[in-house]
Design a protein around this motif. Structure first.
Motif, short mmCIF file in Angstrom:
data_model
loop_
_atom_site.label_atom_id
_atom_site.label_comp_id
_atom_site.label_asym_id
_atom_site.label_seq_id
_atom_site.Cartn_x
_atom_site.Cartn_y
_atom_site.Cartn_z
N VAL A 154 45.21 34.83 34.83
CA VAL A 154 46.32 35.79 34.77
C VAL A 154 47.48 35.23 33.97
CG1 VAL A 154 48.01 37.05 36.17
CG2 VAL A 154 45.64 36.82 36.96
N GLU A 155 47.85 33.98 34.25
CA GLU A 155 49.05 33.40 33.64
C GLU A 155 48.88 33.09 32.16
OE1 GLU A 155 49.72 29.95 35.99
OE2 GLU A 155 50.18 31.07 37.82
N GLU A 163 41.62 43.86 37.15
CA GLU A 163 40.49 43.93 36.24
C GLU A 163 39.54 42.75 36.42
OE1 GLU A 163 41.89 44.42 32.26
OE2 GLU A 163 42.68 46.43 32.63
N LEU A 164 39.85 41.87 37.36
CA LEU A 164 38.97 40.74 37.66
C LEU A 164 37.93 41.13 38.69
CD1 LEU A 164 41.65 37.90 38.02
CD2 LEU A 164 39.98 38.12 36.16
N PRO A 165 36.73 40.55 38.63
CA PRO A 165 35.77 40.74 39.72
C PRO A 165 36.41 40.25 41.03
CG PRO A 165 34.72 39.67 37.84
CD PRO A 165 36.19 39.69 37.55
N GLY A 166 36.04 40.88 42.13
CA GLY A 166 36.64 40.55 43.41
C GLY A 166 36.66 39.06 43.75
N PRO A 167 35.54 38.31 43.58
CA PRO A 167 35.56 36.88 43.91
C PRO A 167 36.59 36.10 43.09
CG PRO A 167 33.31 37.67 43.75
CD PRO A 167 34.18 38.79 43.26
N LEU A 168 36.78 36.45 41.82
CA LEU A 168 37.78 35.76 41.01
C LEU A 168 39.19 36.14 41.45
CD1 LEU A 168 36.49 35.78 37.30
CD2 LEU A 168 36.46 33.93 38.99
N ARG A 169 39.39 37.41 41.74
CA ARG A 169 40.72 37.87 42.20
C ARG A 169 41.11 37.15 43.49
NH1 ARG A 169 39.63 42.74 41.75
NH2 ARG A 169 39.15 43.29 43.91
N THR A 170 40.15 36.93 44.36
CA THR A 170 40.41 36.22 45.61
C THR A 170 40.87 34.79 45.35
OG1 THR A 170 38.81 37.56 46.82
CG2 THR A 170 39.40 35.44 47.78
N LEU A 171 40.24 34.12 44.38
CA LEU A 171 40.62 32.75 44.06
C LEU A 171 41.98 32.68 43.39
CD1 LEU A 171 37.25 31.21 42.81
CD2 LEU A 171 38.31 31.02 45.05
N VAL A 172 42.27 33.64 42.53
CA VAL A 172 43.58 33.67 41.87
C VAL A 172 44.69 33.80 42.90
CG1 VAL A 172 45.08 35.04 40.36
CG2 VAL A 172 42.73 34.54 39.67
N GLU A 173 44.45 34.61 43.92
CA GLU A 173 45.47 34.87 44.93
C GLU A 173 45.49 33.84 46.05
OE1 GLU A 173 44.32 38.76 46.11
OE2 GLU A 173 45.19 39.75 44.32
N GLY A 174 44.46 32.97 46.12
CA GLY A 174 44.38 32.00 47.19
C GLY A 174 44.09 30.61 46.67
N SER A 175 43.02 29.99 47.19
CA SER A 175 42.66 28.64 46.78
C SER A 175 41.16 28.45 46.96
CB SER A 175 43.41 27.60 47.61
OG SER A 175 43.08 27.72 48.99
N ASP A 243 32.31 46.64 49.16
CA ASP A 243 30.95 46.62 49.67
C ASP A 243 29.98 46.10 48.60
OD1 ASP A 243 31.72 47.72 52.10
OD2 ASP A 243 31.55 49.76 51.34
N ALA A 244 30.20 46.54 47.36
CA ALA A 244 29.33 46.09 46.26
C ALA A 244 29.47 44.59 46.05
CB ALA A 244 29.69 46.84 44.98
N GLU A 245 30.71 44.08 46.16
CA GLU A 245 30.93 42.66 45.99
C GLU A 245 30.23 41.86 47.08
OE1 GLU A 245 35.14 42.47 45.92
OE2 GLU A 245 35.29 43.56 44.02
N LEU A 246 30.29 42.36 48.32
CA LEU A 246 29.62 41.68 49.43
C LEU A 246 28.11 41.68 49.25
CD1 LEU A 246 31.72 43.01 52.44
CD2 LEU A 246 31.68 40.67 51.55
N LEU A 247 27.57 42.80 48.75
CA LEU A 247 26.13 42.87 48.51
C LEU A 247 25.73 41.87 47.44
CD1 LEU A 247 23.38 44.21 48.88
CD2 LEU A 247 24.07 45.94 47.20
N ALA A 248 26.52 41.79 46.36
CA ALA A 248 26.20 40.84 45.29
C ALA A 248 26.26 39.41 45.82
CB ALA A 248 27.18 41.01 44.12
N ALA A 249 27.25 39.11 46.66
CA ALA A 249 27.38 37.77 47.22
C ALA A 249 26.19 37.45 48.13
CB ALA A 249 28.68 37.65 48.01
N ALA A 250 25.76 38.43 48.93
CA ALA A 250 24.61 38.21 49.81
C ALA A 250 23.34 37.94 49.00
CB ALA A 250 24.41 39.43 50.70
N ARG A 251 23.17 38.69 47.93
CA ARG A 251 21.99 38.46 47.08
C ARG A 251 22.03 37.06 46.47
NH1 ARG A 251 21.68 44.25 43.85
NH2 ARG A 251 20.66 45.44 45.50
N ARG A 252 23.23 36.61 46.07
CA ARG A 252 23.36 35.28 45.48
C ARG A 252 23.00 34.21 46.49
NH1 ARG A 252 28.40 35.34 44.67
NH2 ARG A 252 29.03 33.92 46.31
#
Length: 261
Positions: A154-155, A163-175, A243-252
């Motif tokens: 972002v910076e 516009e980021l995939p959910g897992p990346l957005r979570t890391l940007v906002e957290g750690s 939900d789609a992000e969780l499904l993708a994570a479960a498949r991974r």
């Protein structure tokens, strides 16, 4: 080489890319005093190894860092396996686009990831992680990788958080709390062409380094876009994006467990 190494420490060690490059420089200095070119300009530094001149194989390995990222390009056939160790000084995303490199990453003495097939991967490493990177000599090396802080998406690259995939957005906002392979994607024609273009570039010197910087940013954007598209394709009628992000994570996770029972 010692003078430029000091410049790396002064200008590039804003976070882990500079420290990682410094570790790589130290590694190469123990292997060979030939075929290694090292330079620093302003707030960036670069290392390029001519493996034939160094007596370590054929082709080139190159690394370039600034205050925001470490970009690496391997286009080579190694005479012997290589391994180096570094400590991650800040939370880090590692993006790899590989057309065939055989490599493994050990974190804290435990093997976390084996890379053997053409693929694009995005991994997360927490601050303080000690990472051993091993590259096998059994297959040609043809890989572009980019390491950066999650917040740099972002910076520095100015990608809107929504516009980021959910897992990346979570890391940007957290750690980053633990080492994690976030996604593995097939190599698309656009990414494969980008890797080959860099490997066979006719540019040299500062022009080549500018090209490497620009194409690495393009690679990042392509991977983000392809990842978002995959999440969209993994959805089902009426499903929410989360939900789609969780499904993708479960498949991974299931895929990793079957691969490494």
């Amino acid at each position: 080489m010692a003078r430029v190494a000091r410049q790396i420490m002064q200008h590039c060690m804003v976070w882990s890319p500079g420290e990682t490059l410094f570790d790589i420089v130290n590694h190469w200095s123990t292997l060979s005093s030939k075929g290694v070119s090292l330079g620093a300009v302003g707030g960036s530094a670069h290392l390029r190894v001519d493996l034939a001149h160094a007596g370590l194989g054929e082709g080139t390995l190159a690394h370039q860092c600034d205050g925001e990222s470490l970009i690496s390009l391997g286009s080579a056939r190694l005479a012997h396996p290589l391994r180096h160790r570094t400590e991650v000084a800040d939370d880090q995303l590692l993006l790899r686009a590989s057309l065939g490199t055989v490599a493994d990453y050990r974190v804290g003495g435990k093997t976390h990831w084996h890379f053997r097939h053409p693929e694009v991967t995005v991994s997360a490493l927490p601050r303080g992680a000690v990472v051993d990177v091993g590259v096998s000599a059994e297959a040609p090396v043809l890989t572009v990788s980019l390491a950066l802080r999650p917040q740099a998406l972002v910076e520095h690259h100015q990608i809107a958080p929504d516009e980021l995939p959910g897992p990346l957005r979570t890391l940007v906002e957290g750690s980053v709390t633990s080492p994690e392979l976030l996604v593995s994607l097939p190599i698309g024609a656009d990414v494969a062409a980008l890797v080959r273009d860099l490997a066979h570039s006719r540019l040299t010197g500062s022009l080549w380094r500018a090209q490497l910087q620009a194409r690495a940013a393009e690679l990042l954007v392509l991977v983000v876009a392809n990842w978002r598209e995959r999440l969209g394709n993994d959805s089902w009628p009426g499903a929410r994006p989360r939900d789609a992000e969780l499904l993708a994570a479960a498949r991974r996770v299931l895929g990793e467990r079957f691969a490494n029972p």
